[in-house]
Design an enzyme around this catalytic site. Structure first.
Site, PDB file in Angstrom:
ATOM      1  N   SER A 289       0.750  -1.427  -0.085  1.00 45.71           N
ATOM      2  CA  SER A 289       0.125  -0.086  -0.224  1.00 45.71           C
ATOM      3  C   SER A 289       0.794   1.340   0.083  1.00 45.71           C
ATOM      4  O   SER A 289       2.271   0.960   0.375  1.00 45.71           O
ATOM      5  CB  SER A 289      -1.002   0.084   1.137  1.00 45.71           C
ATOM      6  OG  SER A 289      -0.247   0.089   2.276  1.00 45.71           O
ATOM      7  N   ASP A 290       0.217   2.324  -0.741  1.00 43.41           N
ATOM      8  CA  ASP A 290       1.026   3.149  -0.610  1.00 43.41           C
ATOM      9  C   ASP A 290       0.408   4.018   1.316  1.00 43.41           C
ATOM     10  O   ASP A 290      -0.033   3.467   1.770  1.00 43.41           O
ATOM     11  CB  ASP A 290       0.118   4.443  -0.899  1.00 43.41           C
ATOM     12  CG  ASP A 290       1.684   6.150  -0.971  1.00 43.41           C
ATOM     13  OD1 ASP A 290       2.245   6.254  -0.565  1.00 43.41           O
ATOM     14  OD2 ASP A 290       1.503   6.742  -2.480  1.00 43.41           O
ATOM     15  N   CYS A 291       1.439   4.665   1.706  1.00 47.67           N
ATOM     16  CA  CYS A 291       1.884   4.651   2.548  1.00 47.67           C
ATOM     17  C   CYS A 291       0.337   5.748   3.992  1.00 47.67           C
ATOM     18  O   CYS A 291      -0.033   6.566   3.324  1.00 47.67           O
ATOM     19  CB  CYS A 291       3.373   5.633   3.300  1.00 47.67           C
ATOM     20  SG  CYS A 291       5.052   4.931   3.145  1.00 47.67           S
ATOM     21  N   SER A 293      -1.938   3.979   3.612  1.00 48.68           N
ATOM     22  CA  SER A 293      -3.534   4.090   2.382  1.00 48.68           C
ATOM     23  C   SER A 293      -4.132   2.946   3.499  1.00 48.68           C
ATOM     24  O   SER A 293      -5.761   3.617   3.075  1.00 48.68           O
ATOM     25  CB  SER A 293      -3.599   3.591   0.784  1.00 48.68           C
ATOM     26  OG  SER A 293      -2.315   4.297   0.550  1.00 48.68           O
TER      27      SER A 293
END
Length: 765
Positions: A289-291, A293
């Protein structure tokens, strides 16, 4: 004297050495030297298959231990000899200090900082993309071997630069799906640097999946933005770079983005993750995941009712690793509540562990294995820094050169005025997601190494607002100099992650500075734009007092030297714009949140990028001048290709506009063909030239008005010539996405473009 332009078509670099500095130790598991008992564990047995080793490891873990491997700061399991590992490191254009996995120290005080990807992409040199990746991975491994870096780097950013106002466009390869695909594949292959699917030098990550290109525009935040995207636009614009990254680049990871796509958070979309990335494209790696997310889709988007639901839906959709702490906090409760199975967690951490196995993390001391000889001496080498300068040289775009003012002759210039808020910058040149560079060479320093210079900032900062304009000093300098170089543009205060622009005009009073200096200058004025995104500089394009314009992106640590190499003719410019430069009216009338690529005449919506935009650009995708003139001659190309459909096909009795791009006819040998060209350098100077092959397909399925089929960069001496060929496949290269996102081969006349050449190729049944 400035370096000569090498025009590298770049044999790949390899810096494997036999010694290292052992002042610090890397992080690794299975240290059987310190603990011989670990040799009895199957996951430490290098003679076993990766799958068997990973299965052995997973079965030895408790549930709580398993959950500790779902987050970027993976927990240690000391009883099994597994240390804590930080997954988050960055290497967008060099080893970066962004992310907790990488640090600089007196042992390795800096790393080579290459140009931002938008400028590297402007080189249109696929070999260069890979060569940069190899150097970055050499330096990354060198830093890992002395305990300063990890092995998993969340780069590159391959999102399409859809809107010119996007603050992160500088991080990307531009607006074209093919260019972005070639960049992704090349850079990833360079970083991972292996032909063995069971091994990795470092693990790359293609991000941000998918349709992510709004950060913070007029209050619209990336964390809650819902990108409404048609199936057609998703297939032919947003997905191709990621598909190529996975299939052609064999990337080890894909990162899902913050935004929703058509109402579903990407990190919770089973169709996009498990269905497409892992199912259709067969990802050999992990999905991260993007941080934060996962936290965002619960707390900001309110997509699930409980945090346990958020943990369950993301893991079951195909997410393997959470950049953040959310899954570590809520996965256990999700299992206890029956919303998630332990087997789901097993699947996720298995994907993570196999990547670490491929990296050699579980093979014992990495200094005894491949790449173990790399150390601090292999970082910031002379060759690496020269490649950074060469990359900038190849990317710099000459946009205007009236009366052949450039190149300058240093011997005939007694004084040069170097003016502008970006004329003597250092950190601005290396953009964002940066690391500490080896050293800096500013525009002022690069130009000053060739001629005597007088410097005036013109504005005290790049915003150039209020009292920061210092026009009098700038005009005085220009009025006394034989030639004036103005270096303006942007920096991270103007465009960056979490900051999109609202205007395409130059910041503040930069236009006043440029016009004032141009009027006062004694000699010719060369305008240099240092920026990631494009600007409406029509005032300068049309001003005869400004005969030359260059765009230099954010050119990396040696950008000033590369600029001087081009201005003084040591290097013949060969960069081409990777994005369309729109007029300010585009920003005035088009919402950044409108994701449609195709124009809508009924609402005067102009469409986006060179493939669909119906307005008049300031500069077009692919624009760029050289100090030489190049011509093209078509040597060989088919005029007609017949489609061998099966007997009784409806298109024999009905008039079909297109056929499926996936039938048995696509296997026919006649569907592969070549375009052969002869390219001539008509000038007196050696130069590199990018040969673009575009096509205009038949007007079916609202197809692009023009799109790129291929590009090749050739180097030709004065009056020299060379041959270029493109191998094409009808179903792959001449197909378009229909309204439902299905690939179709358009029947009728396809117009192939190379420079001023046009060739009609007809497809019929």
């Amino acid at each position: 004297m400035a370096s000569k332009c090498h025009f590298l078509l770049l044999s790949l670099l390899c810096f494997l050495h036999s010694s290292f500095i052992s002042a610090q130790t890397p992080v690794f598991a299975c240290d059987t030297t310190s603990n011989p008992n670990l040799a009895g564990f199957g996951f430490c047995n290098v003679s076993m298959s990766l799958a068997d080793r990973t299965a052995d490891l997973v079965k030895r873990l408790t549930l709580q231990e398993k959950i500790g491997f779902l987050v970027n700061k993976a927990t240690a399991v000391s009883r099994l000899g597994i240390p804590s590992y930080e997954w988050w490191s960055e290497a967008l254009h060099g080893v970066s200090y962004v992310g907790p996995g990488t640090h600089f120290s007196t042992l390795v005080p800096g790393a080579t900082s290459f140009p931002m990807p938008i400028l590297t992409a402007a080189s249109f040199n696929s070999t260069l993309f890979q060569a940069i990746g190899q150097v970055v991975s050499n330096e990354a491994r060198a830093m890992y071997n002395v305990g300063l870096a990890g092995l998993t780097f969340w780069s590159p950013n391959i999102n399409i630069f859809r809107d010119p106002r996007w603050g992160r466009g500088q991080e990307t390869p531009g607006e074209d799906p093919l260019l972005a695909s070639k960049y992704a594949t090349g850079y990833v292959k360079g970083l991972q640097d292996t032909n063995d699917p069971d091994r990795l030098k470092v693990a790359a990550c293609c991000k941000h999946y998918t349709a992510y290109d709004v950060d913070n525009w007029k209050g619209v935040q990336r964390y809650t933005f819902n990108a409404i995207v048609s199936k057609q636009d998703l297939d032919d614009t947003f997905q191709p770079p990621f598909k190529s990254c996975v299939i052609d680049g064999n990337v080890a990871s894909v990162m899902c983005s913050y935004n929703q796509v058509n109402g579903v958070p990407t990190c919770a979309d089973k169709d996009l993750l498990a269905g497409t990335i892992r199912g259709d494209w067969k990802l050999n790696g992990y999905i991260v995941s993007d941080c934060d997310s996962v936290d965002v889709l619960y707390n900001n988007q309110h997509y699930t009712k409980t945090p346990e639901d958020a943990a369950a839906i993301t893991i079951k959709s195909g997410l393997d690793l959470d950049c953040g702490t959310f899954l570590g906090q809520h996965a256990l409760a999700a299992i206890q509540g029956g919303k998630l199975a332990e087997s789901d967690v097993n699947n996720a951490i298995t994907n993570n562990f196999i990547v670490q196995m491929r990296l050699g993390f579980f093979d014992g001391d990495p200094r005894k294995h491949n790449y173990g000889g790399l150390g601090p001496k292999d970082v910031c080498t002379t060759a690496n820094q020269e490649l950074a300068r060469e990359a900038a040289r190849q990317g710099i775009v000459l946009l205007k050169n009236d009366n052949n003012v450039l190149p300058l002759n240093s011997k005939s210039i007694k004084s040069m005025a170097v003016i502008g808020p970006n004329a003597n910058v250092t950190h601005t040149m290396i953009g964002n997601y940066e690391g500490t560079p080896c050293s800096y060479l500013t525009p002022l320093q690069g130009l000053g190494a060739n001629v005597a210079t007088v410097y005036a900032a013109g504005c005290s900062n790049v915003g150039c607002s209020g009292n920061s304009l210092q026009l009098d000093n700038a005009k005085a300098a220009a009025s006394q100099a034989d030639v004036t170089v103005l270096v303006v543009g942007a920096d991270q205060s103007i465009e960056r992650e979490s900051l999109d622009r609202t205007s395409l005009l130059l910041p503040g009073q930069q236009t006043d500075l440029i016009n004032g200096v141009a009027k006062a200058a004694k000699g010719p004025v060369i305008l240099v734009i240092m920026s990631g995104g494009p600007f409406d500089i029509s005032f300068a394009k049309d001003n005869p007092l400004i005969p030359s314009i260059l765009w230099i992106g954010y050119p990396g640590e040696k950008g000033g030297g590369a600029l001087a190499d081009v201005i003084f003719g040591y290097c013949n410019p060969s960069g081409r714009l990777p994005v369309t430069w729109y007029p300010e009216s585009f920003a005035d009338t088009v919402s950044m949140t409108d994701m449609r690529m195709r124009p809508d005449p009924s609402t005067s919506y102009p469409g986006r990028t060179y493939r669909f935009y119906t307005g008049d650009p300031i500069y077009s995708f692919g624009d760029g001048l050289s100090y030489s003139e190049f011509s093209h001659r078509l040597v060989q190309a088919p005029k007609l290709i017949s489609v061998p459909l099966e007997e009784g096909h409806t298109c024999y009795s009905e008039q079909c506009k297109s056929i499926d791009a996936g039938g048995s006819h696509c296997q026919d040998a006649g569907f592969q063909f070549q375009i052969q060209l002869r390219v001539q350098n008509n000038g007196k100077m050696q130069g590199a030239h990018t040969v673009f092959l575009f096509t205009t397909p038949p007007s079916v399925h609202n197809a692009p008005k023009k799109h790129l089929l291929g590009f090749e960069k050739v180097v030709l001496g004065p009056k020299g010539f060379g041959d270029v060929s493109f191998k094409l496949d009808v179903c792959k290269d001449l197909s378009v996405a229909d309204e439902e996102g299905n690939r179709k081969v358009a029947l009728g006349a396809h117009i192939l473009h190379v420079g001023n050449l046009k060739h009609s190729l007809t497809l019929r049944v």
